[in-house]
Design an enzyme around this catalytic site. Structure first.
Site, short mmCIF file in Angstrom:
data_model
loop_
_atom_site.label_atom_id
_atom_site.label_comp_id
_atom_site.label_asym_id
_atom_site.label_seq_id
_atom_site.Cartn_x
_atom_site.Cartn_y
_atom_site.Cartn_z
N ALA A 77 13.21 149.77 91.92
CA ALA A 77 13.77 148.52 91.41
C ALA A 77 12.72 147.42 91.55
O ALA A 77 12.42 146.99 92.66
CB ALA A 77 15.05 148.15 92.17
N GLU A 78 12.18 146.98 90.41
CA GLU A 78 11.05 146.05 90.45
C GLU A 78 11.43 144.68 90.98
O GLU A 78 10.67 144.06 91.73
CB GLU A 78 10.43 145.95 89.05
CG GLU A 78 9.59 147.16 88.64
CD GLU A 78 10.41 148.40 88.31
OE1 GLU A 78 9.85 149.51 88.32
OE2 GLU A 78 11.63 148.25 88.04
N PHE A 124 4.02 150.50 87.17
CA PHE A 124 3.47 150.36 85.83
C PHE A 124 3.81 148.98 85.29
O PHE A 124 4.95 148.54 85.40
CB PHE A 124 4.03 151.43 84.86
CG PHE A 124 3.54 152.82 85.11
CD1 PHE A 124 2.35 153.26 84.54
CD2 PHE A 124 4.25 153.69 85.92
CE1 PHE A 124 1.89 154.55 84.76
CE2 PHE A 124 3.81 154.97 86.15
CZ PHE A 124 2.62 155.41 85.57
N ASP A 160 4.40 148.20 82.44
CA ASP A 160 5.42 148.36 81.41
C ASP A 160 6.84 148.17 81.94
O ASP A 160 7.77 147.95 81.16
CB ASP A 160 5.30 149.76 80.80
CG ASP A 160 3.86 150.13 80.49
OD1 ASP A 160 3.48 150.16 79.32
OD2 ASP A 160 3.09 150.38 81.46
N ILE A 186 7.62 145.98 84.56
CA ILE A 186 7.63 144.79 85.42
C ILE A 186 8.70 143.78 85.02
O ILE A 186 9.00 142.85 85.76
CB ILE A 186 6.23 144.11 85.39
CG1 ILE A 186 6.05 143.20 86.61
CG2 ILE A 186 6.02 143.34 84.07
CD1 ILE A 186 4.62 142.70 86.78
N HIS A 215 3.73 153.22 78.70
CA HIS A 215 2.74 153.38 79.75
C HIS A 215 1.39 152.85 79.30
O HIS A 215 0.36 153.23 79.87
CB HIS A 215 2.61 154.86 80.17
CG HIS A 215 3.83 155.39 80.85
ND1 HIS A 215 4.92 155.82 80.16
CD2 HIS A 215 4.13 155.52 82.17
CE1 HIS A 215 5.85 156.22 81.02
NE2 HIS A 215 5.39 156.05 82.25
#
Length: 730
Positions: free
Chosen positions: A459-460, A483, A485, A487, A530
């Site tokens: 969980a960013e 990654f 991607d 964020i 990615h």
């Protein structure tokens, strides 16, 4: 004829009321609340309500510019302030928590100065709306306008306290420079509507898994602006929804009764201080005023509903309780209200007469004013021993190991960054450990103290929000988003929280942290999820440093600067460059640093300037060499290394020789950072240009999976070559 039934009903109500008052007075005695305590709580309730009324008056007089009240919530918050300890416990309260803050020690004058936006505002120093609480001396952490972001930060604040205690008690580390007390409670709060935010549930999970000393207070007044609680909460009750949630103690109370609320907070605080983990305290309160002055609740609430709320509103019901309980007379209540009202009027006049900050001061506290990462202090030469065979990933890894072994106040977490989640496996010689999907953090856990490096949930926002809370207490998180991607779920925390902490608190709080992010394409198979680049989405955020190295030596020197500086840093690491052969370095040593905002001249030239960063640096060098072989002209290639700030002086100096500029980056062309550089050059050195500024960038598209499609969409050496030829022939 008399209605005897009605008379009996009224008599029964009086008897029932008398029993209720008797019960409350017995509870007060049991809780050891003296009559003076009960009167003090009434004083704080009156103070909070009259401050709301004063702000409404100021808004009408155009000497305040926003108002959102805490009316109806004063009873439970007054009780909370009486149980919890200012300067000992920590608080991240939400906008209804006026009575909590006055109970903890924030003055009427300070609050009314915030409404006016003047220099007497100790919460935000004129930077934020009223009701955005903060007080560095009382441990009230300055809160933003965002609903829900506070929960993860509260977890981070709590984790920092537990980690500092461990360093002190187990590892013998001197933590005297930190504010740290034993048995801390971290209080954070919200309305019923905010429990719908995903970060509320992320924080609840994190607090329960880690037994964090967090008190989650949900103040349920029945409405999120106009949306009733039952529309958004399972079962119409957050305490029902979280009943039997593993590791969580749930307490529900009548927030309109300060005495019952005091009992609830005593239970919650005792549970947390004994190390048993988090508590959800669900209080039921009223909302006698509309959501804010821009809302009119009479448009969606019936007159009967509002009349019923008025009766149980603590401002009306609690004085009756004290009178009927023999604690105060009606005259004493009226005198107390008059005394508080007079005090608030006097403080309102004093606040209105207080001067506003100087307009030019509004630019202060964007970045640290004590540590300047662009200064010569961070220009430290390296030793560069051995062969040039250290790849960029290994150079970053070496810096992390070195810095973490030296500094116990660094913490690193993210998805898979630790070698092991089960610490007993660290001693197993047969297991290498994970250490990140690109092995960049491999072995850092072993090189540091226990608890410095650990894995986060997937969980960013959780990663960044907790890091912000830790950094607010003086730790230095160095976290990883696996990654670039993915964020975006953390973007709220990055943009509205991390970047603004220092500014919105007037320098009282700060969030110095490093967010390491693998970024970019050229992966063959990375596809659109990615292979993304998007650095310009961070370069335009005031308060954030953005670093984007192209080679191993620069990555090492810039990462050490990022760790040792005092600002939040987005450290972008190009995945394609991690293990290339052409960008390797000798070992630069353990003190090597590069200042931010200082470009590197990769190649000298006099006929055209190429500015690039990341993967486009080497492609620009290769293209420049090819053009030089064909034309005999020389090309200067500049690697910016950092984008916020970027080295405008280096560009100017180069243009004074070449008079031609090409900017190359991997991000899409439209709204890419090359446009900002071109605009600055146009504004500041137009006379030095002999040709239009040209750009090489990715096509305005997502990245496809097919290798030939990816090559077509991303900028190649041939693209730089063609634009250079066009530039030179103009």
């Amino acid at each position: 004829m008399l209605d005897k039934t009605k008379g009996k009903s009224m008599k029964a109500k009086k008897e029932s009321r008398a029993k209720l008052i008797e019960k409350k007075m017995k509870l007060a005695k049991k809780l050891k609340l003296s009559n003076d305590d009960l009167k003090d709580m009434l004083r704080n309730i009156f103070l909070s309500r009259k401050l709301d009324d004063a702000e409404i008056t100021m808004k009408k007089q155009s000497v305040a510019f926003f108002q959102i009240s805490g009316a109806g919530h004063e009873g439970v918050l007054t009780a909370a302030a009486k149980v919890l300890k200012p300067k000992h416990d920590w608080f991240i309260p939400y906008y209804r928590d006026r009575a909590l803050c006055t109970g903890l020690g924030v003055t009427a004058y300070e609050m009314l100065c915030q409404a006016n936006g003047n220099i007497g505002d100790t919460a935000t120093h004129g930077r934020q709306m009223p009701a955005h609480w903060g007080n560095v001396n009382l441990n009230i952490v300055q809160k933003s306008s965002c609903t829900g972001t506070q929960f993860l930060q509260a977890c981070g604040v709590a984790e920092a306290g537990l980690f500092l205690q461990k360093l002190r008690d187990t590892d013998g580390v001197d933590v005297s420079n930190f504010k740290l007390e034993d048995q801390e409670v971290v209080y954070t709060s919200c309305g019923d509507g905010t429990t719908s935010q995903g970060e509320f549930w992320e924080a609840m999970t994190t607090a329960c898994v880690n037994k964090l000393p967090v008190l989650f207070h949900v103040e349920d007044n029945g409405y999120a602006i106009s949306t009733p609680t039952f529309v958004q909460t399972p079962g119409g009750s957050i305490s029902k929804a979280l009943d039997e949630f593993p590791g969580l103690k749930v307490i529900e109370c009548d927030g309109n009764c300060p005495i019952e609320s005091y009992e609830a907070f005593e239970k919650a605080a005792k549970h947390i201080r004994s190390g048993k983990g988090p508590v959800l305290l669900h209080s039921h309160v009223t909302r006698p005023y509309s959501h804010s002055l821009s809302d009119d609740q009479s448009m969606y609430r019936t007159s009967e509903e509002l009349a019923e709320e008025k009766e149980i509103d603590v401002f009306n019901s609690y004085p009756k309780t004290l009178v009927e309980g023999g604690v105060m007379s009606e005259t004493e209540v009226e005198e107390l209200l008059a005394e508080v009202s007079t005090h608030v009027r006097e403080e309102m006049k004093r606040a209105i007469d207080t001067e506003w900050p100087k307009p030019e001061d509004s630019m202060k506290h964007l970045y640290s004013e004590d540590v300047d990462p662009t200064s010569s202090e961070f220009d430290v030469a390296g030793t560069f021993e051995g062969k040039d065979d250290v790849p960029m990933a290994s150079a970053i890894n070496s810096v992390l190991k070195s810095e973490f072994s030296k500094n116990p106040f660094l913490r690193m977490f993210g998805e898979d960054v630790a070698d092991f989640s089960q610490l007993e496996k660290l001693d197993n010689p047969d297991l290498k450990g994970k250490g990140g999907v690109f092995k960049v953090s491999s072995g850092v856990q072993r090189a540091s103290k226990e608890g410095q490096v650990f894995n986060s949930p997937l969980a960013e926002a959780n990663i960044v929000g907790r890091a912000i809370g830790m950094s607010m207490r003086g730790l230095k998180p160095v976290v990883e988003i696996q990654f670039f991607d993915y964020i975006w779920t953390a973007y709220m925390q990055l943009k509205n929280e991390m970047a603004t902490t220092r500014y919105r608190s007037g320098g009282d709080f700060k969030s110095p942290m490093v967010v390491r992010v693998p970024i970019g394409g050229y992966l063959r198979g990375g596809a659109m999820y990615h292979s993304q680049c998007g650095e310009s989405l961070y370069t335009h955020i005031p308060g954030v440093r953005v670093v984007f190295p192209s080679n191993a030596a620069d990555a090492a020197g810039l990462l050490r600067t990022a760790i040792r500086c005092d600002d939040p840093v987005m450290f972008l690491e190009h995945k394609h460059l991690y293990y290339q052969g052409y960008n390797r370095t000798a070992d630069p040593g353990e003190e090597y640093m590069i200042p931010f905002g200082k470009a590197r001249i990769c190649k000298q030239g006099s006929d055209a300037t190429v500015v690039a960063w990341g993967a486009l640096v080497q492609k620009s060098i290769d293209a420049a060499k090819k053009v030089e072989e064909e034309t005999g002209k020389t090309i200067e290639v500049i690697d910016l290394r950092t984008l916020a700030p970027f080295d405008m002086d280096a560009i100017k100096e180069s243009l004074s020789k070449t008079n031609r500029l090409l900017v190359c980056h991997e991000e899409t062309k439209t709204s890419g950072f090359a446009g900002e550089i071109a605009a600055r050059v146009n504004e500041e050195c137009f006379e030095a240009l002999d040709a239009p500024i040209l750009r090489v960038a990715a096509k305005d598209s997502h990245i496809a999976y097919c290798p030939t499609s990816e090559d077509y969409l991303l900028p190649q050496v041939s693209d730089v070559y063609e634009e250079l030829k066009k530039l030179l022939s103009y």
